[in-house]
Design a protein around this motif. Structure first.
Motif, PDB file in Angstrom:
ATOM      1  N   ASP A 100     -13.754  -1.805  -8.348  1.00 54.80           N
ATOM      2  CA  ASP A 100     -13.025  -1.700  -7.081  1.00 54.80           C
ATOM      3  C   ASP A 100     -11.539  -1.777  -7.407  1.00 54.80           C
ATOM      4  OD1 ASP A 100     -12.426  -1.665  -4.394  1.00 54.80           O
ATOM      5  OD2 ASP A 100     -12.647  -3.835  -4.183  1.00 54.80           O
ATOM      6  N   ILE A 101     -10.850  -0.644  -7.339  1.00 53.94           N
ATOM      7  CA  ILE A 101      -9.465  -0.600  -7.805  1.00 53.94           C
ATOM      8  C   ILE A 101      -8.723   0.537  -7.095  1.00 53.94           C
ATOM      9  CG2 ILE A 101      -9.799   0.995  -9.752  1.00 53.94           C
ATOM     10  CD1 ILE A 101      -8.280  -1.194 -11.473  1.00 53.94           C
ATOM     11  N   GLU A 102      -7.399   0.508  -7.100  1.00 60.81           N
ATOM     12  CA  GLU A 102      -6.620   1.484  -6.339  1.00 60.81           C
ATOM     13  C   GLU A 102      -6.382   2.805  -7.075  1.00 60.81           C
ATOM     14  OE1 GLU A 102      -5.548   1.686  -3.242  1.00 60.81           O
ATOM     15  OE2 GLU A 102      -6.695  -0.143  -2.889  1.00 60.81           O
ATOM     16  N   GLY A 103      -6.510   2.756  -8.391  1.00 64.14           N
ATOM     17  CA  GLY A 103      -6.295   3.991  -9.139  1.00 64.14           C
ATOM     18  C   GLY A 103      -6.794   3.816 -10.551  1.00 64.14           C
ATOM     19  N   LEU A 104      -7.330   4.886 -11.121  1.00 64.38           N
ATOM     20  CA  LEU A 104      -7.869   4.829 -12.479  1.00 64.38           C
ATOM     21  C   LEU A 104      -7.550   6.166 -13.142  1.00 64.38           C
ATOM     22  CD1 LEU A 104      -9.364   2.501 -13.837  1.00 64.38           C
ATOM     23  CD2 LEU A 104     -11.519   3.591 -13.219  1.00 64.38           C
ATOM     24  N   MET A 161       0.818  -1.217   0.000  1.00 68.35           N
ATOM     25  CA  MET A 161       0.000   0.000   0.000  1.00 68.35           C
ATOM     26  C   MET A 161       0.853   1.269   0.000  1.00 68.35           C
ATOM     27  SD  MET A 161      -3.207   1.084   0.260  1.00 68.35           S
ATOM     28  CE  MET A 161      -4.313  -0.022   1.153  1.00 68.35           C
ATOM     29  N   ILE A 198      -4.497   0.898 -11.418  1.00 67.72           N
ATOM     30  CA  ILE A 198      -3.604   0.366 -10.383  1.00 67.72           C
ATOM     31  C   ILE A 198      -4.336  -0.646  -9.511  1.00 67.72           C
ATOM     32  CG2 ILE A 198      -2.174   0.958  -8.379  1.00 67.72           C
ATOM     33  CD1 ILE A 198      -1.858   3.769  -9.588  1.00 67.72           C
ATOM     34  N   THR A 199      -3.724  -1.812  -9.309  1.00 66.81           N
ATOM     35  CA  THR A 199      -4.302  -2.806  -8.407  1.00 66.81           C
ATOM     36  C   THR A 199      -3.298  -3.128  -7.299  1.00 66.81           C
ATOM     37  OG1 THR A 199      -3.468  -4.812  -9.523  1.00 66.81           O
ATOM     38  CG2 THR A 199      -5.510  -3.866 -10.361  1.00 66.81           C
ATOM     39  N   ILE A 200      -3.828  -3.395  -6.095  1.00 69.19           N
ATOM     40  CA  ILE A 200      -2.989  -3.896  -5.007  1.00 69.19           C
ATOM     41  C   ILE A 200      -3.323  -5.364  -4.835  1.00 69.19           C
ATOM     42  CG2 ILE A 200      -2.485  -3.842  -2.536  1.00 69.19           C
ATOM     43  CD1 ILE A 200      -2.801  -0.948  -2.478  1.00 69.19           C
TER      44      ILE A 200
END
Lengths: 302, 166
Positions: free
Chosen positions: B69-73, A133, A153-155
């Motif tokens: 559902d993702i951390e950045g787009l 993270m 972006i995926t974690i």
């Protein structure tokens, strides 16, 4: 035996290698062509009286002998990104084209990710994955500073990467720039050898195999996978390639690189590796006065 | 929804498709960039707009199934759900070269103060509100960030993490 001594059997000029590892590395910057051109970035550096030496092999890369990468006008405009020479190799070997689907499976903090985006003219789709993270925050900040918009972006653990959010579509190209033992960064981080242990090499090699396997699976037939590290350890380089070559549908392929290098090795201690690992390139610090690096290009065959 | 949510919702195209009351529409975002800065809708032709949390708008090249559902787009470009919408420094640096109005050109000295986060007294004949701040770099005016102009003063709204003493 020191850590670096274990690699001496692989190296043709041990004295030059040892001397190069002792020399600190100057700062280097890559021009961000999403926001400007090489010519204008060069002009902005000259305007700021910052000496900058264009590298012979990559016109978009400049060595800054007298200064750090940040804290100047072209930097705050997002025209420049601090990135050492060898770090700029693998994205060029991936050679992504505008409009393609590309995965950077160990992406943070994003130097290579943003370079991939620039090579794609910020079009197509670039998926960047990392499992940490804090490091993803750095990736996001770098990508925004450099104006990247084609990035999702995926974690997650890349070994379990899901294509579901992306409609199940396989990638045209994947960069596998894995976490490693990092001896190649010794000129930037002299402390790196203090944390070195053989147990870590073994554990890391297992993770590297898992990530490279998933990368091959997630890339379409005929697509490209590039594997890179900043370690000299054959356990984390040729042994990983050899393992995945046997386990997955892929083959090593030749590639051009305008930097001096040595071929991947087929023997290390008691191990023997497939002859095709010689298509990989080992870059030692004394060959081009850079950091150390390892890079291999694979084609997915099934 | 808080800012730590990882859920992104594509903006509805128009009012008619809106299901979340306060969510901006794509049409409103395009109109806003056009009205405020003269940045034509065609600049964003290949981009989709997404809301994460309450009001923060991201621009992404291409499209995805919504919600995701993702951390950045893509990148954050705009803060909505407030009286005066505010563009991000990153959006202005990336798309601000298409602007034809409400841009203010600073001298090198003024730009230095701006990047340090300092407010400064300046003359400005145009609208009050958020302006695109430019200065000359390598022979051309280049967008640098966002300033808020009110009462003869240009406030620097450069986020703390982007401030620099130059």
């Amino acid at each position: 035996m020191s850590v670096l001594e274990r690699y001496e059997p692989l190296i043709d000029d041990v004295e030059a290698f040892s001397a190069a590892c002792e020399r600190p590395l100057p700062a280097a910057v890559r021009v961000n062509t999403i926001k400007t051109t090489i010519e204008r970035a060069q002009a902005a550096l000259a305007e700021a009286d910052i000496p900058a030496e264009q590298t012979d092999w990559n016109p978009g890369l400049f060595i800054l002998p007298d200064t750090s990468a940040g804290g100047n006008w072209p930097y705050v405009h997002g025209w420049l990104h601090g990135q050492e020479e060898v770090s700029a190799i693998p994205a060029r070997v991936v050679d992504p084209q505008p409009g393609e689907a590309v995965w950077d499976c160990c992406a943070a903090p994003g130097s290579k990710t943003t370079q991939l985006a620039a090579l794609m003219d910020d079009t197509g789709r670039l998926v960047a994955t990392d499992n940490n993270m804090g490091r993803v925050s750095a990736l996001r900040s770098n990508a925004e500073r450099l104006g990247v918009t084609n990035l999702a972006i995926t974690i997650e653990d890349s070994r379990n990467h899901s294509l579901k959010p992306f409609g199940g579509e396989e990638y045209d190209r994947t960069l596998v720039d894995v976490p490693c033992s990092c001896e190649g960064t010794i000129r930037k981080n002299p402390d790196v050898l203090e944390e070195w242990s053989y147990e870590h090499v073994e554990g890391t090699a297992g993770v590297q195999k898992g990530i490279l396997k998933r990368a091959v699976q997630a890339t379409r037939e005929g697509g490209t996978v590039v594997y890179s590290t900043c370690t000299f350890a054959p356990e984390e380089n040729e042994a990983v390639l050899d393992h995945v070559h046997d386990a997955e549908s892929c083959q090593m392929v030749d590639f051009d690189l305008e930097l001096d290098s040595r071929p991947g090795v087929t023997e290390w201690q008691d191990e023997r590796f497939d002859e095709s690992v010689t298509k990989a390139k080992r870059i030692y610090p004394h060959l081009n006065d850079t950091g150390g690096f390892f890079c291999a290009k694979l084609e997915v065959t099934g | 929804m808080s800012d730590t949510s990882t859920r992104f919702d594509r903006l509805p195209a128009t009012d008619a498709e809106r299901t979340v009351e306060q969510r901006a529409t794509r049409a409103e975002v395009l109109d806003w960039f056009d009205d405020r800065f003269g940045i034509e809708p065609s600049v964003f032709e290949e981009h989709t707009f997404w809301e994460r949390g309450a009001g923060k708008i991201w621009a992404f090249y291409g499209d995805m199934d919504s919600p995701v559902d993702i951390e950045g787009l893509g990148m954050t470009v705009l803060r909505t759900r407030q009286e005066h919408w505010k563009p991000t420094l990153e959006a202005v640096q990336r798309f601000g070269d298409h602007a034809t109005r409400n841009t203010i050109a600073l001298s090198r000295e003024q730009a230095t103060a701006f990047m340090a986060g300092d407010d400064q007294t300046l003359a400005w004949d145009g609208d009050w509100g958020y302006l695109i701040v430019t200065h000359e770099l390598a022979g051309e005016q280049e967008p640098l960030g966002v300033g808020l102009y009110t009462y003869d003063e240009l406030q620097s709204v450069v986020p703390k993490g982007r401030r620099r003493e130059l």
